[in-house]
Design an enzyme around this catalytic site. Sequence first.
Site, mmCIF file in Angstrom:
data_model
loop_
_atom_site.group_PDB
_atom_site.id
_atom_site.type_symbol
_atom_site.label_atom_id
_atom_site.label_comp_id
_atom_site.label_asym_id
_atom_site.label_seq_id
_atom_site.Cartn_x
_atom_site.Cartn_y
_atom_site.Cartn_z
ATOM 1 N N LYS A 1 5.796 -24.753 -30.140
ATOM 2 C CA LYS A 1 5.106 -23.667 -30.841
ATOM 3 C C LYS A 1 3.661 -23.554 -30.352
ATOM 4 O O LYS A 1 3.150 -22.445 -30.161
ATOM 5 C CB LYS A 1 5.159 -23.901 -32.349
ATOM 6 C CG LYS A 1 6.555 -23.722 -32.924
ATOM 7 C CD LYS A 1 7.008 -22.275 -32.749
ATOM 8 C CE LYS A 1 8.445 -22.044 -33.054
ATOM 9 N NZ LYS A 1 8.862 -20.646 -32.884
ATOM 10 N N TYR B 1 9.130 -29.961 -31.243
ATOM 11 C CA TYR B 1 9.214 -28.578 -31.743
ATOM 12 C C TYR B 1 7.800 -28.008 -31.903
ATOM 13 O O TYR B 1 7.511 -26.882 -31.477
ATOM 14 C CB TYR B 1 9.972 -28.582 -33.069
ATOM 15 C CG TYR B 1 9.811 -27.334 -33.888
ATOM 16 C CD1 TYR B 1 10.406 -26.138 -33.500
ATOM 17 C CD2 TYR B 1 9.045 -27.346 -35.068
ATOM 18 C CE1 TYR B 1 10.243 -24.982 -34.271
ATOM 19 C CE2 TYR B 1 8.885 -26.211 -35.831
ATOM 20 C CZ TYR B 1 9.483 -25.029 -35.424
ATOM 21 O OH TYR B 1 9.318 -23.893 -36.174
ATOM 22 N N SER C 1 4.138 -22.108 -35.984
ATOM 23 C CA SER C 1 4.570 -22.971 -37.099
ATOM 24 C C SER C 1 3.479 -23.940 -37.532
ATOM 25 O O SER C 1 2.623 -24.352 -36.731
ATOM 26 C CB SER C 1 5.790 -23.775 -36.649
ATOM 27 O OG SER C 1 6.088 -24.799 -37.574
ATOM 28 N N ASN D 1 14.994 -22.651 -25.393
ATOM 29 C CA ASN D 1 15.003 -21.581 -26.402
ATOM 30 C C ASN D 1 13.596 -21.135 -26.808
ATOM 31 O O ASN D 1 13.362 -19.949 -27.051
ATOM 32 C CB ASN D 1 15.750 -22.034 -27.652
ATOM 33 C CG ASN D 1 17.209 -22.305 -27.365
ATOM 34 O OD1 ASN D 1 17.941 -21.412 -26.968
ATOM 35 N ND2 ASN D 1 17.624 -23.556 -27.526
HETATM 36 N N1 LIG Z 1 11.703 -20.773 -41.827
HETATM 37 C C1 LIG Z 1 10.487 -21.307 -41.819
HETATM 38 O O1 LIG Z 1 9.991 -21.792 -42.846
HETATM 39 C C2 LIG Z 1 9.691 -21.328 -40.548
HETATM 40 C C3 LIG Z 1 10.123 -20.718 -39.379
HETATM 41 N N2 LIG Z 1 9.330 -20.724 -38.255
HETATM 42 C C4 LIG Z 1 9.762 -20.057 -37.026
HETATM 43 O O2 LIG Z 1 10.264 -18.778 -37.338
HETATM 44 C C5 LIG Z 1 11.320 -18.444 -36.456
HETATM 45 C C6 LIG Z 1 12.560 -18.065 -37.277
HETATM 46 O O3 LIG Z 1 12.911 -19.188 -38.055
HETATM 47 P P1 LIG Z 1 14.113 -19.136 -39.094
HETATM 48 O O4 LIG Z 1 14.450 -17.723 -39.381
HETATM 49 O O5 LIG Z 1 13.780 -20.050 -40.199
HETATM 50 O O6 LIG Z 1 15.254 -19.815 -38.236
HETATM 51 P P2 LIG Z 1 16.801 -19.421 -38.153
HETATM 52 O O7 LIG Z 1 17.481 -20.516 -37.427
HETATM 53 O O8 LIG Z 1 17.281 -19.014 -39.494
HETATM 54 O O9 LIG Z 1 16.718 -18.134 -37.210
HETATM 55 C C7 LIG Z 1 16.445 -18.252 -35.839
HETATM 56 C C8 LIG Z 1 17.351 -17.269 -35.128
HETATM 57 O O10 LIG Z 1 17.076 -17.331 -33.714
HETATM 58 C C9 LIG Z 1 18.319 -17.270 -33.051
HETATM 59 N N3 LIG Z 1 18.178 -17.906 -31.735
HETATM 60 C C10 LIG Z 1 18.008 -19.232 -31.480
HETATM 61 N N4 LIG Z 1 17.944 -19.431 -30.154
HETATM 62 C C11 LIG Z 1 18.074 -18.220 -29.569
HETATM 63 C C12 LIG Z 1 18.096 -17.776 -28.234
HETATM 64 N N5 LIG Z 1 17.988 -18.641 -27.204
HETATM 65 N N6 LIG Z 1 18.238 -16.449 -27.985
HETATM 66 C C13 LIG Z 1 18.354 -15.565 -29.011
HETATM 67 N N7 LIG Z 1 18.357 -15.924 -30.302
HETATM 68 C C14 LIG Z 1 18.209 -17.235 -30.574
HETATM 69 C C15 LIG Z 1 19.305 -17.998 -33.941
HETATM 70 O O11 LIG Z 1 20.633 -17.593 -33.682
HETATM 71 C C16 LIG Z 1 18.829 -17.589 -35.333
HETATM 72 O O12 LIG Z 1 19.489 -16.432 -35.792
HETATM 73 C C17 LIG Z 1 11.561 -19.647 -35.567
HETATM 74 O O13 LIG Z 1 10.904 -19.421 -34.333
HETATM 75 C C18 LIG Z 1 10.896 -20.781 -36.326
HETATM 76 O O14 LIG Z 1 10.430 -21.753 -35.434
HETATM 77 C C19 LIG Z 1 8.103 -21.319 -38.258
HETATM 78 C C20 LIG Z 1 7.645 -21.966 -39.363
HETATM 79 C C21 LIG Z 1 8.388 -22.033 -40.587
HETATM 80 O O1 LIG Z 2 8.476 -24.667 -38.591
HETATM 81 C C1 LIG Z 2 9.189 -24.953 -39.530
HETATM 82 O O2 LIG Z 2 8.618 -25.399 -40.683
HETATM 83 C C2 LIG Z 2 9.336 -25.395 -41.916
HETATM 84 C C3 LIG Z 2 8.586 -26.334 -42.866
HETATM 85 O O3 LIG Z 2 8.577 -27.607 -42.313
HETATM 86 P P1 LIG Z 2 9.180 -28.870 -43.104
HETATM 87 O O4 LIG Z 2 9.056 -30.007 -42.142
HETATM 88 O O5 LIG Z 2 8.316 -29.031 -44.320
HETATM 89 O O6 LIG Z 2 10.598 -28.534 -43.490
HETATM 90 C C4 LIG Z 2 10.773 -25.828 -41.676
HETATM 91 O O7 LIG Z 2 11.511 -25.825 -42.888
HETATM 92 C C5 LIG Z 2 11.401 -24.873 -40.665
HETATM 93 O O8 LIG Z 2 12.741 -25.240 -40.398
HETATM 94 C C6 LIG Z 2 10.652 -24.967 -39.380
HETATM 95 O O9 LIG Z 2 11.111 -23.991 -38.457
#
Ligand SMILES: NC(=O)C1=CN([C@@H]2O[C@H](COP(=O)(O)OP(=O)(O)OC[C@H]3O[C@@H](n4cnc5c(N)ncnc54)[C@H](O)[C@@H]3O)[C@@H](O)[C@H]2O)C=CC1
Ligand SMILES: O=C1O[C@H](COP(=O)(O)O)[C@@H](O)[C@H](O)[C@H]1O
Length: 257
Positions: A150, A146, A109, A84
């Site tokens: 990234k 993970y 991340s 993914n």
């Molecule tokens: N939420 C956070 O605090 C952080 C998020 N990130 C990064 O930001 C991005 C988005 O994260 P979130 O919105 O929190 O996660 P989320 O899980 O809410 O959204 C990720 C989306 O990607 C889709 N997805 C997963 N695999 C897929 C694939 N193979 N093809 C198409 N779609 C796919 C999922 O269905 C989901 O809707 C991720 O790459 C995550 O690693 C990085 C650091 C912190």
């Molecule tokens: O990259 C990500 O980081 C956030 C923050 O990390 P955490 O270990 O403090 O929870 C995480 O919530 C998120 O799922 C992840 O995609």
Amino acid sequence: MDDPVLLTGAGGAVGAAILEGLEDAYEWKLMFHSPPAEEPDHEYLVGDVSSEGDVAAAMDGVGAVIHLAGDPRPEAPWDSVLENNIDGTQKMYEAAVDEGVETFIFASSNHAVGSFETDERTPEMYRPDDQYRLDGTELPRPGNLYGVSKATGEVLGRYYHDEYGLSICNIRIGNLTRGHPPIDYERGQAMWLSYRDCAHIHDCALQADYEYEIVYGISDNDRKYYSIERAKEVLGYEPRDNSAHFDGEERVAEPEP
Ligand SMILES: NC(=O)C1=CN([C@@H]2O[C@H](COP(=O)(O)OP(=O)(O)OC[C@H]3O[C@@H](n4cnc5c(N)ncnc54)[C@H](O)[C@@H]3O)[C@@H](O)[C@H]2O)C=CC1
Ligand SMILES: O=C1O[C@H](COP(=O)(O)O)[C@@H](O)[C@H](O)[C@H]1O
């Protein structure tokens, strides 16, 4: 930005923050992994970033990409991040080159650099009076697979920039939480990214001129151990939130105007 902007992972938390803040600012093309519960107001498709055909269809006609799709779990197993996050991101870059996309923003991340948080430095580095800062020039130092995925996404971007000239911004997102910072979690408060600052930094990354950048995506938290100077300087990022302005769920202070 006149051409549509492709937003992968549009159904997730980061996608929601971006769309809530920038709904009308761009012509969006949304990519979902499974059919959305409600009909979106924008062009969209359902697909998988590990499928060449789905990615080519998503990329068709767009001028910029915000690539969020992937497995976001810090504990995600290798098979999942390989498919993914790593393979999916490489396919996205390849298709972006074929389409002639100019700007590619990659959701990196804090976990790409998680192992800087050593036993010797923590918990002091999470506190406001500590001066330790990562600024994006350091080498990756992931603390889980993970984070490895990234860091690999950032290196893929380096290759596609140097070989094909795409403008690439890797945003090392901290901890996105709606409404207020994480509670009773010093690390999360240090790297809090509010929803409106999340939308704003992505807007900046779509508008600014740059070559290849790695910036930290956090709000202007007093506790920070990630520098946001590069994001300010290159992208024009002006965050409005600060986890220190909250007492639990309550906002107790407003930022300086
Ligand atoms: N939420 C956070 O605090 C952080 C998020 N990130 C990064 O930001 C991005 C988005 O994260 P979130 O919105 O929190 O996660 P989320 O899980 O809410 O959204 C990720 C989306 O990607 C889709 N997805 C997963 N695999 C897929 C694939 N193979 N093809 C198409 N779609 C796919 C999922 O269905 C989901 O809707 C991720 O790459 C995550 O690693 C990085 C650091 C912190
Ligand atoms: O990259 C990500 O980081 C956030 C923050 O990390 P955490 O270990 O403090 O929870 C995480 O919530 C998120 O799922 C992840 O995609």
